[in-house]
Design a protein around this motif. Structure first.
Motif, short mmCIF file in Angstrom:
data_model
loop_
_atom_site.label_atom_id
_atom_site.label_comp_id
_atom_site.label_asym_id
_atom_site.label_seq_id
_atom_site.Cartn_x
_atom_site.Cartn_y
_atom_site.Cartn_z
N THR A 45 6.76 6.13 1.77
CA THR A 45 5.80 6.07 1.11
C THR A 45 5.72 4.78 0.00
O THR A 45 4.81 4.48 -0.50
N TYR A 46 6.98 4.36 -0.09
CA TYR A 46 7.26 3.40 -1.13
C TYR A 46 7.76 2.03 -0.39
O TYR A 46 8.44 2.00 0.61
N TYR A 47 7.23 0.96 -1.18
CA TYR A 47 7.77 -0.53 -0.73
C TYR A 47 8.97 -0.63 -1.43
O TYR A 47 9.09 -0.44 -2.76
N VAL A 48 9.87 -1.38 -0.85
CA VAL A 48 10.98 -1.90 -1.43
C VAL A 48 10.55 -2.94 -2.77
O VAL A 48 11.21 -2.57 -3.93
N PHE A 49 9.53 -3.70 -2.68
CA PHE A 49 9.24 -4.35 -3.54
C PHE A 49 7.93 -4.27 -3.87
O PHE A 49 7.15 -4.49 -3.06
N SER A 50 7.38 -3.78 -4.89
CA SER A 50 6.10 -3.44 -5.41
C SER A 50 5.45 -4.63 -6.18
O SER A 50 6.51 -5.54 -6.71
N LYS A 51 4.31 -4.49 -6.99
CA LYS A 51 4.01 -5.32 -7.97
C LYS A 51 4.70 -5.23 -9.44
O LYS A 51 4.84 -6.28 -9.92
N ASP A 90 2.70 0.18 -4.58
CA ASP A 90 1.77 -0.92 -4.66
C ASP A 90 2.20 -2.12 -4.03
O ASP A 90 3.33 -2.53 -4.16
N PRO A 91 1.90 -2.52 -2.75
CA PRO A 91 2.53 -3.65 -1.94
C PRO A 91 2.20 -4.92 -2.94
O PRO A 91 1.34 -4.94 -3.74
N VAL A 92 3.12 -5.95 -2.63
CA VAL A 92 2.81 -7.13 -3.36
C VAL A 92 1.76 -7.61 -2.47
O VAL A 92 1.47 -7.68 -1.41
N PRO A 93 0.91 -8.78 -3.16
CA PRO A 93 0.02 -9.59 -2.41
C PRO A 93 0.57 -10.57 -1.54
O PRO A 93 1.63 -10.75 -1.72
N GLU A 94 -0.32 -10.98 -0.89
CA GLU A 94 0.16 -12.00 0.28
C GLU A 94 0.67 -13.42 -0.35
O GLU A 94 0.04 -13.63 -1.47
N LYS A 95 1.56 -13.83 -0.04
CA LYS A 95 2.25 -15.17 -0.58
C LYS A 95 2.94 -14.76 -1.89
O LYS A 95 3.16 -15.70 -2.54
#
Length: 73
Positions: free
Chosen positions: A1-7, A14-19
């Motif tokens: 449920t976690y992203y390796v890199f978040s905001k 929280d996923p990072v935004p596109e680009k």
């Protein structure tokens, strides 16, 4: 449920935004004065491999790092 890199820059939900990574990379190039050129994030891989080889002189380690099947790659 976690992203390796978040905001937050750390693992998180929280996923990072596109680009996002591209924009960070371009900001570093701007600080370095490297705005005229066709640089990509992949451009750093050869630099890192050269530094690793100079530090270790271990060509088999380089092969594993680059995920090459054989030394000819």
């Amino acid at each position: 449920t976690y992203y390796v890199f978040s905001k937050s820059g750390h693992p998180g939900s929280d996923p990072v935004p596109e680009k996002w990574f591209y924009k960070k990379f371009r900001a570093v190039l701007t600080v370095l004065g490297m705005t005229k050129g066709n640089y990509s994030q992949y451009s750093w891989k050869p630099t890192g491999v050269i530094a690793l080889y100079e530090a270790t002189k271990d060509v088999k380690l380089i092969q594993r790092q680059c995920r090459h099947k054989d030394l000819q790659s």
